[in-house]
Write an enzyme that holds these catalytic residues in place. Sequence first.
Site, PDB file in Angstrom:
ATOM      1  N   GLY A   1      22.425   2.781 -33.805  1.00 35.49           N
ATOM      2  CA  GLY A   1      22.041   3.799 -32.823  1.00 35.49           C
ATOM      3  C   GLY A   1      22.674   3.536 -31.462  1.00 35.49           C
ATOM      4  O   GLY A   1      22.957   4.471 -30.703  1.00 35.49           O
ATOM      5  N   ALA A   2      22.906   2.262 -31.185  1.00 38.56           N
ATOM      6  CA  ALA A   2      23.488   1.930 -29.883  1.00 38.56           C
ATOM      7  C   ALA A   2      24.906   2.489 -29.749  1.00 38.56           C
ATOM      8  O   ALA A   2      25.351   2.823 -28.651  1.00 38.56           O
ATOM      9  CB  ALA A   2      23.474   0.417 -29.688  1.00 38.56           C
TER      10      ALA A   2
ATOM     11  N   GLY B   1       0.839  -1.207   0.000  1.00 38.81           N
ATOM     12  CA  GLY B   1       0.000   0.000   0.000  1.00 38.81           C
ATOM     13  C   GLY B   1       0.865   1.246   0.000  1.00 38.81           C
ATOM     14  O   GLY B   1       1.795   1.397  -0.787  1.00 38.81           O
ATOM     15  N   GLY B   2       0.556   2.140   0.942  1.00 35.94           N
ATOM     16  CA  GLY B   2       1.258   3.420   1.015  1.00 35.94           C
ATOM     17  C   GLY B   2       2.747   3.288   1.218  1.00 35.94           C
ATOM     18  O   GLY B   2       3.509   4.181   0.850  1.00 35.94           O
TER      19      GLY B   2
HETATM   20  C1  HXC Z   1      -2.802  -1.211  12.195  1.00 33.33           C
HETATM   21  C2  HXC Z   1      -1.775  -3.221  11.870  1.00 33.33           C
HETATM   22  C3  HXC Z   1      -1.723  -2.997  10.483  1.00 33.33           C
HETATM   23  C4  HXC Z   1      -2.237  -1.760   9.993  1.00 33.33           C
HETATM   24  C5  HXC Z   1      -0.832  -4.900  10.856  1.00 33.33           C
HETATM   25  N1  HXC Z   1      -1.233  -4.420  12.049  1.00 33.33           N
HETATM   26  N2  HXC Z   1      -1.137  -4.046   9.881  1.00 33.33           N
HETATM   27  N3  HXC Z   1      -2.313  -2.329  12.713  1.00 33.33           N
HETATM   28  N4  HXC Z   1      -2.771  -0.903  10.885  1.00 33.33           N
HETATM   29  N5  HXC Z   1      -2.192  -1.478   8.698  1.00 33.33           N
HETATM   30  C6  HXC Z   1      -1.071  -5.066  13.366  1.00 33.33           C
HETATM   31  C7  HXC Z   1      -1.955  -6.277  13.560  1.00 33.33           C
HETATM   32  O1  HXC Z   1      -3.206  -5.864  14.057  1.00 33.33           O
HETATM   33  C8  HXC Z   1      -1.168  -7.058  14.566  1.00 33.33           C
HETATM   34  O2  HXC Z   1      -1.358  -6.508  15.839  1.00 33.33           O
HETATM   35  C9  HXC Z   1       0.277  -6.795  14.203  1.00 33.33           C
HETATM   36  O3  HXC Z   1       0.236  -5.579  13.442  1.00 33.33           O
HETATM   37  C10 HXC Z   1       0.892  -7.877  13.349  1.00 33.33           C
HETATM   38  O4  HXC Z   1       0.020  -8.158  12.262  1.00 33.33           O
HETATM   39  P1  HXC Z   1      -0.331  -9.629  11.792  1.00 33.33           P
HETATM   40  O5  HXC Z   1      -1.454  -9.516  10.817  1.00 33.33           O
HETATM   41  O6  HXC Z   1      -0.516 -10.512  12.979  1.00 33.33           O
HETATM   42  O7  HXC Z   1       1.037 -10.051  11.079  1.00 33.33           O
HETATM   43  P2  HXC Z   1       1.261 -10.983   9.837  1.00 33.33           P
HETATM   44  O8  HXC Z   1       0.395 -12.205   9.951  1.00 33.33           O
HETATM   45  O9  HXC Z   1       2.729 -11.170   9.730  1.00 33.33           O
HETATM   46  O10 HXC Z   1       0.728 -10.155   8.564  1.00 33.33           O
HETATM   47  C11 HXC Z   1       1.358  -8.974   8.157  1.00 33.33           C
HETATM   48  C12 HXC Z   1       0.453  -8.246   7.153  1.00 33.33           C
HETATM   49  C13 HXC Z   1      -0.967  -8.038   7.730  1.00 33.33           C
HETATM   50  C14 HXC Z   1       0.378  -9.051   5.845  1.00 33.33           C
HETATM   51  C15 HXC Z   1       1.137  -6.903   6.838  1.00 33.33           C
HETATM   52  O11 HXC Z   1      -0.836  -7.517   9.049  1.00 33.33           O
HETATM   53  C16 HXC Z   1      -1.816  -7.141   6.928  1.00 33.33           C
HETATM   54  O12 HXC Z   1      -2.347  -7.533   5.882  1.00 33.33           O
HETATM   55  N6  HXC Z   1      -1.999  -5.905   7.403  1.00 33.33           N
HETATM   56  C17 HXC Z   1      -2.836  -4.934   6.762  1.00 33.33           C
HETATM   57  C18 HXC Z   1      -2.211  -4.432   5.501  1.00 33.33           C
HETATM   58  C19 HXC Z   1      -3.028  -3.327   4.865  1.00 33.33           C
HETATM   59  O13 HXC Z   1      -4.068  -3.581   4.249  1.00 33.33           O
HETATM   60  N7  HXC Z   1      -2.620  -2.093   5.108  1.00 33.33           N
HETATM   61  C20 HXC Z   1      -3.290  -0.924   4.586  1.00 33.33           C
HETATM   62  C21 HXC Z   1      -2.786  -0.743   3.178  1.00 33.33           C
HETATM   63  S1  HXC Z   1      -3.612   0.581   2.409  1.00 33.33           S
HETATM   64  P3  HXC Z   1      -1.190  -7.346  17.195  1.00 33.33           P
HETATM   65  O14 HXC Z   1      -1.646  -6.412  18.270  1.00 33.33           O
HETATM   66  O15 HXC Z   1      -2.062  -8.553  17.047  1.00 33.33           O
HETATM   67  O16 HXC Z   1       0.255  -7.691  17.304  1.00 33.33           O
HETATM   68  C22 HXC Z   1      -2.501   1.804   2.478  1.00 33.33           C
HETATM   69  C23 HXC Z   1      -3.007   3.044   1.825  1.00 33.33           C
HETATM   70  C24 HXC Z   1      -2.014   4.159   1.902  1.00 33.33           C
HETATM   71  O17 HXC Z   1      -1.432   1.688   2.964  1.00 33.33           O
HETATM   72  C25 HXC Z   1      -1.951   4.851   0.582  1.00 33.33           C
HETATM   73  C26 HXC Z   1      -1.131   6.083   0.665  1.00 33.33           C
HETATM   74  C27 HXC Z   1      -0.720   6.547  -0.688  1.00 33.33           C
END
Ligand code: HXC
Length: 510
Positions: free
Chosen positions: A404-405, A169-170
């Site tokens: 050209g290269a 994502g971001g």
């Molecule tokens: C808040 C988050 C988080 C997030 C993970 N966590 N991503 N908290 N915001 N984006 C937290 C979880 O709740 C968890 O907390 C801990 O981090 C570890 O995450 P897990 O899921 O247990 O880890 P893992 O199984 O290794 O998976 C990692 C992961 C997954 C694949 C990154 O966490 C995930 O899919 N996260 C969301 C990704 C996402 O969709 N992000 C937003 C993208 S959109 P605890 O307390 O249980 O330890 C974006 C838009 C911005 O970024 C655009 C700007 C231009």
Amino acid sequence: MQHIIDELAKRREQARMGGGEKRIATQHAKGKLTARERISLLLDEGSFEEFDMFVEHRAHDFGMADQKIPGDGVVTGWGTVEGRQVYVFSKDFTVFGGSLSGAHAAKITKVQRMAAKVGAPIIGLFDAGGARIQEGVESLAGYADIFMENVLASGVIPQISVIMGPCAGGDVYSPAMTDFIFMVRDTSYMYVTGPDVVKTVTNETVTHEDLGGARVHAQKSGVADGAFDNDVEALLQVRRLIAFLPSSNRQTAPERESFDHPHRDEPSLDSLVPSNPNTPYDMRELILKIVDEADFFEISADFARNIITGFARIDGATVGVVANQPQVLAGVLDIDASRKAARFVRFCDAFSIPLLTLVDVPGFMPGTKQEYGGLIKHGAKLLFAYAEATVPKVTLITRKAYGGAYDVMSSKHLRGDVNYAWPTAEIAVMGAKGAVEIIFRADAKDPEKLAEREAEYKARFANPFVAASLGYIDDVIMPHGTRRRIVRAFESLKTKQLTNPWKKHDNIPL
Ligand code: HXC
């Protein structure tokens, strides 16, 4: 007084524990180091000065008011690499998955601004789950603030990103705007949208690794400039890279004493080029034999392998090397090779790193795949990059420089400063066989005559002397003396001054 000092020590200890022992253990179990362990490997021992260790997020929704962890998921500050100052931020996956809140973003932009102000490289270590989902638009704003600083710092200080876990994502666009991205094999991945969204939108089933793993980006997409086996190796290689680079565009790269004689002869180079022009040889061998102590830091080694790019030193000073690789696709220039080399040339020019170009190129890659993919525009990137570059440019043609290269590869006509050729060079519009088939089409049915014409064309053009007689080649040099000639050429260009006409900025064919 003592209790106040004890309180500080306690708070520091709490901040250093990040998301706590359990999450640290999980991090280690995945084969990953923690944010702080990474920083201590990257920087010189004891040199890290941390900023903002007590910063906390400001969110209230979804119970966040009760979940505050000092540092808020990123460790920031500065330290030194081989005694030279660098700024660093390191995402802490143990704290809210390293996700980006407004406060977390402000910590990063603070070090970005500091790095640009003082003129020191910035290194970002990524391991995070993207935008802090509980924060919404504040998180998006934070990303944009980081992107803005990336753009302002581009060409001012070297910016390096190391992807050491999830990066989605971001999180992907800040690395994308930095100068170099490195990834760790098997534990890191980068993509704009993950496998679940891919499945929903395009109905493709794909794993994290196949969508955005280190192999994908280092070999296929070219997004990553290198892939390493583990965290330790990646961080040590970043230290090695930093040693080749200037701290900012206001300085030149550090010189390192060379123990390699600048005038060392290399007799084996006299037989590097095979007598059959269609037989490949390894251009990397030439690079390693002419640069100081065979020390070469290759950039994007596994992507577009038909061109080699990387940093080396010539008599102690950093140069950027661009070299066609006859071993892969005969060293042809295609879309990927042009993109890879153009970006590298522009980095070198932005940071006053002289360019050494080694040429053995049969031309641009023909075919619908290349033309539909925009070879014209991509090839023009490399041409543009070489033409606009004002750094010292030394070029050596070892064998083919066709069509050209020939023009593109830092020729005299694009302001190449010193252009040498080996006696084995063939500088022509195209190879002899293709040439006679076109200009003597009438003889097509007479193989004997055609062979005669081919021999005639070869004798006339398959050499460096026509170009040398026109002054396009400054000298035809002995292969064994190449290091000495190149050392002296760069030495002669140390005081080079050249500026381009004033403009707001150019309009490179992106
Ligand atoms: C808040 C988050 C988080 C997030 C993970 N966590 N991503 N908290 N915001 N984006 C937290 C979880 O709740 C968890 O907390 C801990 O981090 C570890 O995450 P897990 O899921 O247990 O880890 P893992 O199984 O290794 O998976 C990692 C992961 C997954 C694949 C990154 O966490 C995930 O899919 N996260 C969301 C990704 C996402 O969709 N992000 C937003 C993208 S959109 P605890 O307390 O249980 O330890 C974006 C838009 C911005 O970024 C655009 C700007 C231009």
